[in-house]
Design a protein around this motif. Structure first.
Motif, PDB file in Angstrom:
ATOM      1  N   GLY A 154       0.693  -1.110  -0.023  1.00 19.28           N
ATOM      2  CA  GLY A 154       0.208   0.413  -0.352  1.00 19.28           C
ATOM      3  C   GLY A 154       0.696   1.289  -0.246  1.00 19.28           C
ATOM      4  N   PHE A 155       0.412   2.376   0.799  1.00 20.27           N
ATOM      5  CA  PHE A 155       1.143   3.510   0.189  1.00 20.27           C
ATOM      6  C   PHE A 155       2.673   3.425   1.188  1.00 20.27           C
ATOM      7  CE2 PHE A 155       2.061   7.662   2.330  1.00 20.27           C
ATOM      8  CZ  PHE A 155       2.173   8.451   1.645  1.00 20.27           C
ATOM      9  N   VAL A 156       2.768   2.356   2.281  1.00 20.78           N
ATOM     10  CA  VAL A 156       3.492   2.496   3.140  1.00 20.78           C
ATOM     11  C   VAL A 156       4.735   2.210   1.670  1.00 20.78           C
ATOM     12  CG1 VAL A 156       5.325   2.232   4.642  1.00 20.78           C
ATOM     13  CG2 VAL A 156       3.423   3.139   5.318  1.00 20.78           C
ATOM     14  N   GLU A 157       4.308   1.141   1.297  1.00 22.81           N
ATOM     15  CA  GLU A 157       5.592   0.558  -0.413  1.00 22.81           C
ATOM     16  C   GLU A 157       5.636   1.744  -1.085  1.00 22.81           C
ATOM     17  OE1 GLU A 157       6.089  -3.143  -2.636  1.00 22.81           O
ATOM     18  OE2 GLU A 157       3.429  -1.906  -2.668  1.00 22.81           O
ATOM     19  N   THR A 158       5.064   2.992  -1.458  1.00 23.56           N
ATOM     20  CA  THR A 158       5.240   3.477  -2.260  1.00 23.56           C
ATOM     21  C   THR A 158       6.757   4.708  -1.519  1.00 23.56           C
ATOM     22  OG1 THR A 158       3.630   5.532  -1.907  1.00 23.56           O
ATOM     23  CG2 THR A 158       3.156   3.665  -3.540  1.00 23.56           C
ATOM     24  N   THR A 159       7.030   4.838  -0.656  1.00 19.36           N
ATOM     25  CA  THR A 159       7.440   5.533  -0.263  1.00 19.36           C
ATOM     26  C   THR A 159       8.899   4.809   0.478  1.00 19.36           C
ATOM     27  OG1 THR A 159       7.231   5.605   2.129  1.00 19.36           O
ATOM     28  CG2 THR A 159       5.489   7.066   1.388  1.00 19.36           C
TER      29      THR A 159
ATOM     30  N   LEU B 155       8.445  13.054   6.936  1.00 20.48           N
ATOM     31  CA  LEU B 155       9.942  11.987   8.092  1.00 20.48           C
ATOM     32  C   LEU B 155       8.275  12.160   9.268  1.00 20.48           C
ATOM     33  CD1 LEU B 155      11.980  15.530   8.411  1.00 20.48           C
ATOM     34  CD2 LEU B 155      12.747  12.402   8.262  1.00 20.48           C
ATOM     35  N   MET B 156       6.961  12.455   8.454  1.00 20.83           N
ATOM     36  CA  MET B 156       5.560  11.830   9.640  1.00 20.83           C
ATOM     37  C   MET B 156       5.929  10.563   9.249  1.00 20.83           C
ATOM     38  SD  MET B 156       3.504  15.436   9.954  1.00 20.83           S
ATOM     39  CE  MET B 156       2.856  15.107  10.577  1.00 20.83           C
ATOM     40  N   THR B 157       5.700   9.943   7.785  1.00 23.55           N
ATOM     41  CA  THR B 157       5.243   8.889   7.524  1.00 23.55           C
ATOM     42  C   THR B 157       6.239   7.433   8.397  1.00 23.55           C
ATOM     43  OG1 THR B 157       4.632   8.954   5.069  1.00 23.55           O
ATOM     44  CG2 THR B 157       4.894   7.161   5.272  1.00 23.55           C
ATOM     45  N   PHE B 158       7.901   8.082   7.774  1.00 21.80           N
ATOM     46  CA  PHE B 158       8.639   7.230   8.845  1.00 21.80           C
ATOM     47  C   PHE B 158       8.375   7.522  10.298  1.00 21.80           C
ATOM     48  CE2 PHE B 158      12.943   6.735  10.238  1.00 21.80           C
ATOM     49  CZ  PHE B 158      13.047   5.329   9.288  1.00 21.80           C
ATOM     50  N   ALA B 159       7.578   8.103  10.832  1.00 23.16           N
ATOM     51  CA  ALA B 159       8.046   8.082  12.157  1.00 23.16           C
ATOM     52  C   ALA B 159       6.825   7.329  12.615  1.00 23.16           C
ATOM     53  CB  ALA B 159       7.850   9.984  13.119  1.00 23.16           C
ATOM     54  N   ASP B 160       5.458   6.941  11.947  1.00 22.14           N
ATOM     55  CA  ASP B 160       4.362   6.564  11.774  1.00 22.14           C
ATOM     56  C   ASP B 160       4.874   5.420  12.172  1.00 22.14           C
ATOM     57  OD1 ASP B 160       1.325   6.064  12.611  1.00 22.14           O
ATOM     58  OD2 ASP B 160       1.280   6.204  10.229  1.00 22.14           O
ATOM     59  N   MET B 161       5.598   4.966  11.154  1.00 22.54           N
ATOM     60  CA  MET B 161       6.256   3.326  10.511  1.00 22.54           C
ATOM     61  C   MET B 161       7.018   3.097  12.245  1.00 22.54           C
ATOM     62  SD  MET B 161       4.727   2.013   8.449  1.00 22.54           S
ATOM     63  CE  MET B 161       6.136   0.384   8.227  1.00 22.54           C
ATOM     64  N   GLN B 162       7.513   4.036  12.360  1.00 20.91           N
ATOM     65  CA  GLN B 162       8.731   3.627  13.699  1.00 20.91           C
ATOM     66  C   GLN B 162       7.694   3.719  14.854  1.00 20.91           C
ATOM     67  OE1 GLN B 162      11.814   3.172  13.192  1.00 20.91           O
ATOM     68  NE2 GLN B 162      11.405   1.947  15.759  1.00 20.91           N
TER      69      GLN B 162
ATOM     70  N   ARG C 146      13.265  11.970  -4.380  1.00 20.91           N
ATOM     71  CA  ARG C 146      12.126  11.050  -4.788  1.00 20.91           C
ATOM     72  C   ARG C 146      11.291  11.492  -3.120  1.00 20.91           C
ATOM     73  NH1 ARG C 146      10.218   5.670  -3.266  1.00 20.91           N
ATOM     74  NH2 ARG C 146      11.922   4.262  -3.472  1.00 20.91           N
ATOM     75  N   HIS C 147      11.667  11.056  -1.698  1.00 20.53           N
ATOM     76  CA  HIS C 147      11.085  11.981  -0.718  1.00 20.53           C
ATOM     77  C   HIS C 147      11.754  13.493  -0.421  1.00 20.53           C
ATOM     78  CE1 HIS C 147      13.253   7.644  -0.267  1.00 20.53           C
ATOM     79  NE2 HIS C 147      11.951   7.481  -0.368  1.00 20.53           N
ATOM     80  N   CYS C 148      12.191  14.133  -0.759  1.00 19.27           N
ATOM     81  CA  CYS C 148      12.530  15.517  -0.493  1.00 19.27           C
ATOM     82  C   CYS C 148      11.557  16.174  -1.073  1.00 19.27           C
ATOM     83  CB  CYS C 148      14.114  15.652  -1.444  1.00 19.27           C
ATOM     84  SG  CYS C 148      15.586  14.918  -0.630  1.00 19.27           S
ATOM     85  N   ASN C 149      12.019  17.018  -0.573  1.00 20.05           N
ATOM     86  CA  ASN C 149      11.268  18.772  -1.375  1.00 20.05           C
ATOM     87  C   ASN C 149      12.083  19.904  -2.688  1.00 20.05           C
ATOM     88  OD1 ASN C 149      12.789  19.719   0.184  1.00 20.05           O
ATOM     89  ND2 ASN C 149      10.872  20.366   2.121  1.00 20.05           N
TER      90      ASN C 149
ATOM     91  N   ILE D 168      15.784  18.471   0.377  1.00 23.20           N
ATOM     92  CA  ILE D 168      15.879  17.831   2.329  1.00 23.20           C
ATOM     93  C   ILE D 168      14.998  17.312   1.790  1.00 23.20           C
ATOM     94  CG2 ILE D 168      17.018  19.566   3.165  1.00 23.20           C
ATOM     95  CD1 ILE D 168      14.442  21.181   4.337  1.00 23.20           C
ATOM     96  N   CYS D 169      14.422  16.127   3.077  1.00 27.51           N
ATOM     97  CA  CYS D 169      13.228  15.331   3.695  1.00 27.51           C
ATOM     98  C   CYS D 169      12.369  16.036   3.440  1.00 27.51           C
ATOM     99  CB  CYS D 169      13.904  14.288   4.110  1.00 27.51           C
ATOM    100  SG  CYS D 169      12.576  12.675   4.101  1.00 27.51           S
ATOM    101  N   HIS D 170      11.371  15.411   2.686  1.00 29.91           N
ATOM    102  CA  HIS D 170       9.801  16.388   2.738  1.00 29.91           C
ATOM    103  C   HIS D 170       9.532  15.451   3.843  1.00 29.91           C
ATOM    104  CE1 HIS D 170       5.751  17.616   2.213  1.00 29.91           C
ATOM    105  NE2 HIS D 170       6.323  17.532   1.243  1.00 29.91           N
ATOM    106  N   GLY D 171       9.007  17.102   5.324  1.00 29.51           N
ATOM    107  CA  GLY D 171       8.102  17.217   5.833  1.00 29.51           C
ATOM    108  C   GLY D 171       6.910  15.699   6.328  1.00 29.51           C
ATOM    109  N   GLY D 172       5.751  15.254   4.828  1.00 27.79           N
ATOM    110  CA  GLY D 172       5.916  14.648   4.873  1.00 27.79           C
ATOM    111  C   GLY D 172       6.321  13.362   4.505  1.00 27.79           C
TER     112      GLY D 172
END
Length: 150
Positions: free
Chosen positions: A17-22, A56-63, A43-46, A50-54
């Motif tokens: 799903g969504f996390v696979e795309t990140t 970072l939030m997705t990664f933190a949610d997984m963590q 593809r992760h950057c703005n 630098i890594c896009h805030g969204g």
């Protein structure tokens, strides 16, 4: 840009799903804790590289979820019901992003946890979250168990 994955990390399987795309996401375990990792790609950057805030939030949610599941040994997917975060510093293109979770409290129905994300060892993001522990009924989350390593 380095593509080297630090020692001990393996591809994190079972994501869809969504996390696979990140991703791709990587994981290692130490002392009963799950640590996620990600090499920040273009593809992760703005626009500022630098890594896009969204992201970072997705990664933190997984963590938060994976880290809480491992630390508490709850063998179920833990949906997030609340997450708050702080952007501490930029995570530049090419850095190794790594997350660590600390469980603060577990009740019968919830887990309270915090996590820190580092970029090449420097803290860039902090988050706190509340994850729901699904009941033992016929809920759709009861059959989702993340792979264990280490």
């Amino acid at each position: 840009m380095s593509q080297v994955i630090p020692a001990g990390f393996e591809a994190f399987d079972g994501i869809k799903g969504f996390v696979e795309t990140t991703g791709p996401l990587f994981m290692k375990t130490e002392e009963g804790k799950a640590i996620l990792g990600l090499r920040v790609e273009e593809r992760h950057c703005n626009i500022a590289d630098i890594c896009h805030g969204g992201m970072l939030m997705t990664f933190a949610d997984m963590q938060l979820g994976v880290g809480s599941q491992f630390e508490t040994k709850v063998g179920k997917f833990l949906p997030t019901v609340h997450m708050s975060c702080d952007f501490v510093a930029p995570a530049p293109l090419g850095c190794w992003l790594e997350g660590r979770t600390t469980v603060l409290k577990q009740t019968r129905k919830t887990i309270f946890a915090t996590c820190l994300l580092t970029a090449d060892g420097e803290t860039v993001f902090s988050a706190s979250g509340i994850m729901k522990i699904p009941g033992d009924g016929n809920g759709k989350f009861n059959d989702i168990v993340l792979p264990r390593r280490g």
